[in-house]
Motif scaffolding. Sequence first.
Motif, PDB file in Angstrom:
ATOM      1  N   GLY A   3      -6.693   3.799   0.356  1.00 21.58           N
ATOM      2  CA  GLY A   3      -7.165   5.124  -0.227  1.00 21.58           C
ATOM      3  C   GLY A   3      -6.163   5.544  -1.069  1.00 21.58           C
ATOM      4  N   TRP A   4      -4.825   4.960  -1.332  1.00 24.38           N
ATOM      5  CA  TRP A   4      -3.891   5.533  -2.184  1.00 24.38           C
ATOM      6  C   TRP A   4      -4.316   4.511  -3.498  1.00 24.38           C
ATOM      7  CZ3 TRP A   4      -0.212   9.021  -2.451  1.00 24.38           C
ATOM      8  CH2 TRP A   4       0.098   9.653  -1.457  1.00 24.38           C
ATOM      9  N   ALA A   5      -4.797   3.364  -3.347  1.00 27.77           N
ATOM     10  CA  ALA A   5      -5.042   2.644  -4.564  1.00 27.77           C
ATOM     11  C   ALA A   5      -6.411   3.237  -5.195  1.00 27.77           C
ATOM     12  CB  ALA A   5      -5.578   1.107  -4.044  1.00 27.77           C
ATOM     13  N   VAL A   6      -7.241   3.721  -4.498  1.00 28.66           N
ATOM     14  CA  VAL A   6      -8.533   4.346  -5.126  1.00 28.66           C
ATOM     15  C   VAL A   6      -7.969   5.708  -5.903  1.00 28.66           C
ATOM     16  CG1 VAL A   6     -10.711   5.426  -4.579  1.00 28.66           C
ATOM     17  CG2 VAL A   6     -10.010   3.465  -3.394  1.00 28.66           C
ATOM     18  N   GLU A  29      -1.379   0.500 -13.020  1.00 32.51           N
ATOM     19  CA  GLU A  29      -0.473  -0.611 -12.265  1.00 32.51           C
ATOM     20  C   GLU A  29      -0.010  -0.335 -11.001  1.00 32.51           C
ATOM     21  OE1 GLU A  29       0.664  -3.683 -13.645  1.00 32.51           O
ATOM     22  OE2 GLU A  29      -0.853  -3.246 -15.253  1.00 32.51           O
ATOM     23  N   ALA A  30      -0.008   0.938 -10.821  1.00 33.11           N
ATOM     24  CA  ALA A  30       0.424   1.429  -9.478  1.00 33.11           C
ATOM     25  C   ALA A  30      -0.740   1.212  -8.369  1.00 33.11           C
ATOM     26  CB  ALA A  30       0.909   2.896  -9.390  1.00 33.11           C
ATOM     27  N   ALA A  31      -1.938   1.305  -8.916  1.00 34.38           N
ATOM     28  CA  ALA A  31      -3.177   0.984  -8.110  1.00 34.38           C
ATOM     29  C   ALA A  31      -3.273  -0.430  -7.791  1.00 34.38           C
ATOM     30  CB  ALA A  31      -4.367   1.322  -8.943  1.00 34.38           C
ATOM     31  N   LYS A  32      -2.951  -1.265  -8.797  1.00 32.10           N
ATOM     32  CA  LYS A  32      -3.132  -2.732  -8.561  1.00 32.10           C
ATOM     33  C   LYS A  32      -1.914  -3.208  -7.500  1.00 32.10           C
ATOM     34  CE  LYS A  32      -3.282  -4.024 -12.890  1.00 32.10           C
ATOM     35  NZ  LYS A  32      -3.217  -5.056 -14.136  1.00 32.10           N
ATOM     36  N   ILE A  33      -0.719  -2.715  -7.464  1.00 36.10           N
ATOM     37  CA  ILE A  33       0.370  -2.874  -6.591  1.00 36.10           C
ATOM     38  C   ILE A  33      -0.077  -2.743  -5.199  1.00 36.10           C
ATOM     39  CG2 ILE A  33       2.617  -2.423  -6.064  1.00 36.10           C
ATOM     40  CD1 ILE A  33       3.455  -2.598  -9.066  1.00 36.10           C
ATOM     41  N   PHE A  35      -2.980  -2.015  -4.045  1.00 31.32           N
ATOM     42  CA  PHE A  35      -4.194  -2.829  -3.409  1.00 31.32           C
ATOM     43  C   PHE A  35      -3.878  -4.263  -3.155  1.00 31.32           C
ATOM     44  CE2 PHE A  35      -7.401  -5.846  -4.493  1.00 31.32           C
ATOM     45  CZ  PHE A  35      -8.621  -5.328  -3.536  1.00 31.32           C
ATOM     46  N   PHE A  36      -2.987  -4.825  -3.837  1.00 29.00           N
ATOM     47  CA  PHE A  36      -2.394  -6.080  -3.450  1.00 29.00           C
ATOM     48  C   PHE A  36      -1.454  -6.165  -2.223  1.00 29.00           C
ATOM     49  CE2 PHE A  36      -4.012  -7.210  -7.767  1.00 29.00           C
ATOM     50  CZ  PHE A  36      -4.972  -8.228  -7.654  1.00 29.00           C
ATOM     51  N   VAL A  37      -0.670  -5.122  -2.342  1.00 29.82           N
ATOM     52  CA  VAL A  37       0.145  -5.103  -1.163  1.00 29.82           C
ATOM     53  C   VAL A  37      -0.803  -4.765   0.312  1.00 29.82           C
ATOM     54  CG1 VAL A  37       1.652  -3.563   0.181  1.00 29.82           C
ATOM     55  CG2 VAL A  37       2.033  -4.142  -2.179  1.00 29.82           C
ATOM     56  N   ALA A  38      -2.000  -4.036   0.229  1.00 26.14           N
ATOM     57  CA  ALA A  38      -2.696  -3.707   1.352  1.00 26.14           C
ATOM     58  C   ALA A  38      -3.734  -4.924   1.752  1.00 26.14           C
ATOM     59  CB  ALA A  38      -3.735  -2.669   1.022  1.00 26.14           C
ATOM     60  N   ILE A  39      -3.818  -5.775   0.715  1.00 24.69           N
ATOM     61  CA  ILE A  39      -4.546  -7.245   1.031  1.00 24.69           C
ATOM     62  C   ILE A  39      -3.394  -8.027   1.863  1.00 24.69           C
ATOM     63  CG2 ILE A  39      -5.836  -8.992   0.004  1.00 24.69           C
ATOM     64  CD1 ILE A  39      -7.522  -6.690   0.061  1.00 24.69           C
TER      65      ILE A  39
END
Length: 58
Positions: A3-6, A29-33, A35-39
């Motif tokens: 949700g934060w990434a979105v 950049e924050a969204a990418k970071i 997202f990858f942390v969540a994955i």
Amino acid sequence: MIGWAVTFLVVAVIAALLGFGGIAGTAMEAAKIVFFVAIALFLISAVFGVMRGRSPRL
């Protein structure tokens, strides 16, 4: 966490449409970071879940 990434992605798109390039880049950049942390956390959780296994129900 997805949700934060979105949320960051939406902020980046809106900022880009309004012409705020610096804010859009930072939000993207924050969204990418995030997202990858969540994955990564999902994959770690999945591996530990498979390693732990389930005890048979009797």
